[in-house]
Design a protein around this motif. Sequence first.
Motif, short mmCIF file in Angstrom:
data_model
loop_
_atom_site.label_atom_id
_atom_site.label_comp_id
_atom_site.label_asym_id
_atom_site.label_seq_id
_atom_site.Cartn_x
_atom_site.Cartn_y
_atom_site.Cartn_z
N UNK A 134 0.82 -1.34 0.10
CA UNK A 134 -0.59 0.02 0.15
C UNK A 134 0.79 1.04 -0.44
N UNK A 135 0.52 2.49 -0.38
CA UNK A 135 1.18 3.22 -0.96
C UNK A 135 0.86 4.48 0.50
N UNK A 136 2.54 5.08 0.88
CA UNK A 136 2.03 5.40 1.99
C UNK A 136 2.54 7.43 2.09
N UNK A 137 3.40 7.65 1.36
CA UNK A 137 2.92 8.59 0.57
C UNK A 137 3.30 8.81 -1.20
N UNK A 138 3.57 9.78 -1.99
CA UNK A 138 3.89 9.59 -2.85
C UNK A 138 4.05 11.34 -3.18
N UNK A 139 5.09 11.12 -3.94
CA UNK A 139 6.29 12.75 -4.36
C UNK A 139 6.22 12.42 -5.64
N UNK A 140 5.85 13.94 -5.82
CA UNK A 140 5.95 14.40 -7.59
C UNK A 140 7.34 15.10 -8.67
N UNK A 141 7.71 13.77 -8.96
CA UNK A 141 9.47 14.52 -8.71
C UNK A 141 9.48 14.67 -10.89
N UNK A 142 8.26 14.94 -11.30
CA UNK A 142 7.59 14.90 -13.00
C UNK A 142 8.33 16.64 -13.14
N UNK A 143 8.91 17.28 -14.57
CA UNK A 143 9.26 18.54 -15.03
C UNK A 143 10.56 18.17 -13.73
N UNK A 144 11.49 20.08 -14.12
CA UNK A 144 12.91 20.33 -14.27
C UNK A 144 12.23 21.10 -13.35
N UNK A 145 13.27 21.10 -11.88
CA UNK A 145 13.41 22.11 -10.91
C UNK A 145 13.72 23.49 -11.51
N UNK B 156 0.07 7.25 7.50
CA UNK B 156 0.83 8.89 6.67
C UNK B 156 -0.12 7.63 4.92
N UNK B 157 -0.89 6.94 5.23
CA UNK B 157 -1.94 6.48 4.76
C UNK B 157 -3.40 8.03 4.29
N UNK B 158 -3.36 8.54 6.23
CA UNK B 158 -4.12 9.14 6.39
C UNK B 158 -4.24 10.18 5.57
N UNK B 159 -2.75 10.79 5.62
CA UNK B 159 -2.27 12.52 5.68
C UNK B 159 -2.68 11.98 3.86
N UNK B 160 -1.49 11.03 3.37
CA UNK B 160 -2.10 10.65 1.53
C UNK B 160 -3.88 11.59 1.56
N UNK B 161 -4.53 10.54 1.69
CA UNK B 161 -6.28 10.32 1.76
C UNK B 161 -6.26 11.91 1.70
N UNK B 162 -5.90 12.40 2.93
CA UNK B 162 -6.78 13.95 2.86
C UNK B 162 -6.19 15.05 2.38
N UNK B 163 -4.95 14.80 2.18
CA UNK B 163 -3.85 15.80 1.26
C UNK B 163 -3.60 15.91 0.01
N UNK B 164 -3.60 14.41 -0.28
CA UNK B 164 -3.01 13.94 -1.89
C UNK B 164 -0.90 14.22 -1.49
#
Length: 530
Positions: A89-100, A374-382
Amino acid sequence: MTNTPKEYDADVIVIGAGPAGLMSAILLGQRGRSVIVVERHAAHYPLPRAVTFDDEAARLLSRIGIDADNDEKIQYFRDWYELKNGNGEVLARYDWRGQTKAGWHRLYWFNQPELEVRLAERIQQIPAIKVARGSELLDLSQDGQSVSIRCREEATGIERVLSAKYLIGADGANSLVRTKTALPVHDLGFQFDWLIVDIKTNEPMVFDPPIFQLCDPTRPTTVVPAGPGRRRWEFMVLPGETPELLNNPDAAWRLLDKWGANPQNCTLERHAVWRFQAKWAETWRSGRILIAGDAAHLMPPFAGQGMCAALRDANNLAWKLDLALAGLADDGVLGTYGDERREHVREFINLSVGIGGVVCITDPAEAAERDRAMMADLAANGPKPSTDPNLSLGNGIWIEGHGCAGKLSSQGYVSFGGNTGRFDEFVDGGWAAIGWKLNPLDHISQLQREVLDRLGVRAFEMTDEYKDGAIFDRDGTYKSWFDEIKSQIILIRPDFYVAISCSAESFSRSLDELGAKMHLKVRSLELSPA
């Protein structure tokens, strides 16, 4: 040992031919400084170590001709970074798309031996750099004018003495340079043993996502690329296990089996148990001796910042050594190296320790509570958006309280003189003064202009429309940046960090303040004080 020569074998001696040492030599050699690199190994170490570097490191590598976005030996992913639990199960996802904001992608994946060979090839193109491989450092000493070392050639047993004006100790975690100079080390006491397994794939293998941490209390695991055609797994040595129990091919294959990796579809390139540690030297300089890379700091790999920090060290130190060697600044300029870098690297070490604290949980009840939170945070905040560290350097050569001063500069695509590219391509590794719809040189004295000219500062007017003699902000990066920081002029250092961010009216005053922080010697410039 006493040796105070009248003539020097080089401007700088570098101990160690890892990334920090090789990059330091290249950056100094590009500035015309003579360098001798002393390395105890007769050949390049052939096995993987670091496997990732970040946008800032890519920015630096581009300066020496390595384009990480278009290099067949380097890969990056326009993808997500995930933390999963033992059930997948995913606990957290971080968007690494695009350039900084640095103008490059967030993380790149590579094979360190290949990179070191390419750095060595670059060194061969710079006549001012000599490399003494198979030479072991035995002793060192210094006085007020020079540093001397005694080293022994492994092949012949011959000992010789070399001298230079300065020495960089980039000789790794067990640095003899650091030990000989008795530089104190701060240890956070964060220590975990992990089995590192590197493979070369013999056939296409798909990993979805390609980069993630498995926060499984039965065996915390990291799964990441290691450059094209390579993968790395890191398996935590559990409480009650010994490193010897896991550090063998049979154990490596057993742990790899659940991931579909086996002797038929891949080759086991390396297995080794590393102790993840969190340390930094409290002092990075002793007279004319300075340390860099793992000699100055060790961090857990969870944030992928170990080699990145080493390259930042080289980038910070080289231009300051050049100032001192040129006689443009007194020796005090080198004191800012450790002050700036120590605080910066400390933040990354604390970040790595924080991630490790989440990953390295082996108690089932504690892991279950972590998962729920962590899963609650992901569900609430994406998913977490892509964010830059935005760390400031420690106190040094920048004007505190001015907009973005002390932080990494932004970079966008621009057009200038009929050419288009990233802004760094038009600066050629030196200082850059950028004025938004104005020329910074119009707002300082003639004396200050002459000083900036001697320092090699290039001044640019930046606009959001085509104008003769000005740089065109093609993608809006600079307009957004100047609007955000509410400044009219930015002075960027050779290491990409902002020294001054201010109004046009305060630029002259800020330059005077910066000159004092740089320990500039006005008389050496054959100029009279204003």
